[in-house]
Design a protein around this motif. Sequence first.
Motif, PDB file in Angstrom:
ATOM      1  N   GLY A   3       0.775  -1.227   0.000  1.00  0.00           N
ATOM      2  CA  GLY A   3       0.000   0.000   0.000  1.00  0.00           C
ATOM      3  C   GLY A   3       0.810   1.282   0.000  1.00  0.00           C
ATOM      4  O   GLY A   3       0.240   2.372   0.150  1.00  0.00           O
ATOM      5  N   ILE A   4       2.117   1.196  -0.150  1.00  0.00           N
ATOM      6  CA  ILE A   4       2.963   2.392  -0.173  1.00  0.00           C
ATOM      7  C   ILE A   4       2.963   2.986  -1.577  1.00  0.00           C
ATOM      8  O   ILE A   4       3.137   2.257  -2.566  1.00  0.00           O
ATOM      9  N   HIS A   5       2.768   4.282  -1.654  1.00  0.00           N
ATOM     10  CA  HIS A   5       2.783   4.976  -2.946  1.00  0.00           C
ATOM     11  C   HIS A   5       4.248   5.188  -3.342  1.00  0.00           C
ATOM     12  O   HIS A   5       4.874   6.182  -2.978  1.00  0.00           O
ATOM     13  N   THR A   6       4.801   4.236  -4.086  1.00  0.00           N
ATOM     14  CA  THR A   6       6.231   4.267  -4.397  1.00  0.00           C
ATOM     15  C   THR A   6       6.616   5.477  -5.235  1.00  0.00           C
ATOM     16  O   THR A   6       7.704   6.039  -5.057  1.00  0.00           O
ATOM     17  N   GLY A   7       5.738   5.896  -6.148  1.00  0.00           N
ATOM     18  CA  GLY A   7       6.047   7.059  -6.972  1.00  0.00           C
ATOM     19  C   GLY A   7       6.185   8.318  -6.145  1.00  0.00           C
ATOM     20  O   GLY A   7       7.089   9.135  -6.366  1.00  0.00           O
ATOM     21  N   ARG A   8       5.300   8.485  -5.161  1.00  0.00           N
ATOM     22  CA  ARG A   8       5.357   9.672  -4.306  1.00  0.00           C
ATOM     23  C   ARG A   8       6.638   9.677  -3.470  1.00  0.00           C
ATOM     24  O   ARG A   8       7.300  10.716  -3.326  1.00  0.00           O
ATOM     25  N   ILE A   9       7.003   8.517  -2.927  1.00  0.00           N
ATOM     26  CA  ILE A   9       8.238   8.424  -2.141  1.00  0.00           C
ATOM     27  C   ILE A   9       9.447   8.709  -3.021  1.00  0.00           C
ATOM     28  O   ILE A   9      10.402   9.394  -2.606  1.00  0.00           O
ATOM     29  N   PHE A  10       9.437   8.209  -4.248  1.00  0.00           N
ATOM     30  CA  PHE A  10      10.533   8.430  -5.191  1.00  0.00           C
ATOM     31  C   PHE A  10      10.736   9.920  -5.446  1.00  0.00           C
ATOM     32  O   PHE A  10      11.856  10.439  -5.341  1.00  0.00           O
ATOM     33  N   HIS A  11       9.654  10.634  -5.751  1.00  0.00           N
ATOM     34  CA  HIS A  11       9.773  12.054  -6.071  1.00  0.00           C
ATOM     35  C   HIS A  11      10.144  12.873  -4.836  1.00  0.00           C
ATOM     36  O   HIS A  11      10.924  13.832  -4.935  1.00  0.00           O
ATOM     37  N   ARG A  12       9.609  12.502  -3.678  1.00  0.00           N
ATOM     38  CA  ARG A  12       9.943  13.242  -2.466  1.00  0.00           C
ATOM     39  C   ARG A  12      11.412  13.045  -2.097  1.00  0.00           C
ATOM     40  O   ARG A  12      12.094  13.998  -1.690  1.00  0.00           O
ATOM     41  N   ALA A  13      11.921  11.836  -2.237  1.00  0.00           N
ATOM     42  CA  ALA A  13      13.325  11.573  -1.910  1.00  0.00           C
ATOM     43  C   ALA A  13      14.247  12.368  -2.824  1.00  0.00           C
ATOM     44  O   ALA A  13      15.234  12.970  -2.367  1.00  0.00           O
ATOM     45  N   LEU A  14      13.939  12.383  -4.110  1.00  0.00           N
ATOM     46  CA  LEU A  14      14.768  13.154  -5.042  1.00  0.00           C
ATOM     47  C   LEU A  14      14.660  14.652  -4.765  1.00  0.00           C
ATOM     48  O   LEU A  14      15.640  15.388  -4.900  1.00  0.00           O
ATOM     49  N   LEU A  15      13.462  15.103  -4.366  1.00  0.00           N
ATOM     50  CA  LEU A  15      13.290  16.519  -4.051  1.00  0.00           C
ATOM     51  C   LEU A  15      14.115  16.898  -2.826  1.00  0.00           C
ATOM     52  O   LEU A  15      14.803  17.931  -2.828  1.00  0.00           O
ATOM     53  N   TYR A  16      14.075  16.078  -1.789  1.00  0.00           N
ATOM     54  CA  TYR A  16      14.883  16.355  -0.602  1.00  0.00           C
ATOM     55  C   TYR A  16      16.376  16.333  -0.943  1.00  0.00           C
ATOM     56  O   TYR A  16      17.147  17.163  -0.459  1.00  0.00           O
ATOM     57  N   GLY A  17      16.771  15.379  -1.787  1.00  0.00           N
ATOM     58  CA  GLY A  17      18.168  15.342  -2.205  1.00  0.00           C
ATOM     59  C   GLY A  17      18.559  16.573  -2.990  1.00  0.00           C
ATOM     60  O   GLY A  17      19.667  17.101  -2.827  1.00  0.00           O
ATOM     61  N   GLY A  18      17.654  17.056  -3.853  1.00  0.00           N
ATOM     62  CA  GLY A  18      17.926  18.280  -4.603  1.00  0.00           C
ATOM     63  C   GLY A  18      18.077  19.481  -3.695  1.00  0.00           C
ATOM     64  O   GLY A  18      18.938  20.355  -3.929  1.00  0.00           O
ATOM     65  N   PHE A  19      17.271  19.548  -2.641  1.00  0.00           N
ATOM     66  CA  PHE A  19      17.407  20.651  -1.686  1.00  0.00           C
ATOM     67  C   PHE A  19      18.745  20.577  -0.952  1.00  0.00           C
ATOM     68  O   PHE A  19      19.354  21.613  -0.656  1.00  0.00           O
TER      69      PHE A  19
END
Length: 301
Positions: free
Chosen positions: A194-210
Motif C-alpha cells: 500500500g505504499i505509494h512508491t512514486g510519491r516516495i521516489f519524487h519526495r526523496a529526489l526533491l529532498y536530495g535536490g534541496f
Amino acid sequence: MLYFLQQLLNGVHSAAIYALLAFGYALGNGLLRRTNLAYGGIFAFCGQTMILAAVYGWQVLWLTLPATIAFGTLVAIAYAGFVTRLLSRSVLAPLANRSPNAVVAATLGLLIVLMEVSRIAADTHDYWLPPMLATPVVFAAQGGFLATLTVIQLVNTAIAATIVTGGAIHLARSRFGRHWRAVSDDPLAAELCGIHTGRIFHRALLYGGFCAGAAGILAALYYGNIGFGAGLVYGLKILFITAVGGYYAPGKAALGAAAFGMVEALWAGYFPIEWRDAWMYGLLAAMLVLAGDRRDAPGTV
C-alpha cells in the motif's frame, strides 16, 4: 602539533559540504539505483544562481547586504526545487527501469544544460560575493602560530551538520523514513503493502535536490564564486565518495564523505596540492576494490 590541528580544522568545512552532498545523493540513489550526474550540476547551478540573484538584488533592487544574501538564497532554493522536480518527473521516473546508460546519458545532458544556462545568464563573467564573516576564531595558539577557523566556516559547518543530522533523524523515526527504507529494499513489495512508491521516489529526489542546493549556497557564501565547470567536478567526486560510504545508506554516505574531506585537507597540508585529486581518486578506487572483495568473500552477504 598546532599545524596538524590547523589542517584538521581546515578539513571541517569541506567535510561538512561533502557530507551534505553525499547525504542528498544517497537519499535519491537509494531508490533510483542509477548514476545521477545531474546532481553535481544542481549543486553548482544553485550556487551560481544565488550569486547572480545577489548581484541583481544589490545592483538593481538596491537591497542591503543581508537582504541581498537572503534574496539570493531564496531564489536559489526555489530553483533547486524546480530543477529537481523537473528532473525527477520528466527524466528519472521515465528512465528508472530502463538501461542504466540511459540515465547516465540523460543526466549528463542535463548537467551540460545547467552549466550552459549559468554561463549564458552570467554572460561568461565571474561575479564574486564580498568576503563575509571572515573574522578568525582562535582555537589554539603557541609561539605566534594560531589555529583558527573563520566565522563563515563555523556557520556553514553548523548549518550542514544540522541538515544532515536532522535528515538522518527524520529518516530513522518518520513515516517517510520507514516508507523510504521499504521502497529502497523492495519497491514491488512496498507497493503491494500500500505504499505509494512514486510519491516516495519524487519526495526523496526533491529532498536530495534541496541538499545539493543548500550545499551550493554554502559553498558560494564561503568561496564567493563557483566556476561553471564545478558541477561536473563535484558530481564525479560525490559519486566516488558516496560509493565508498554507501549508495543506499544516507547516514553512512555522509560519514564517509566527511572522512574524505578531512583526509583531503590533510593531504593539502603535507603533500603537493597538484597531486591531491589524483591520489584521492586512487584511494577511493582502492577502497572500492577492497569493499568489493569483502562483499564477494565466502560467507558474506
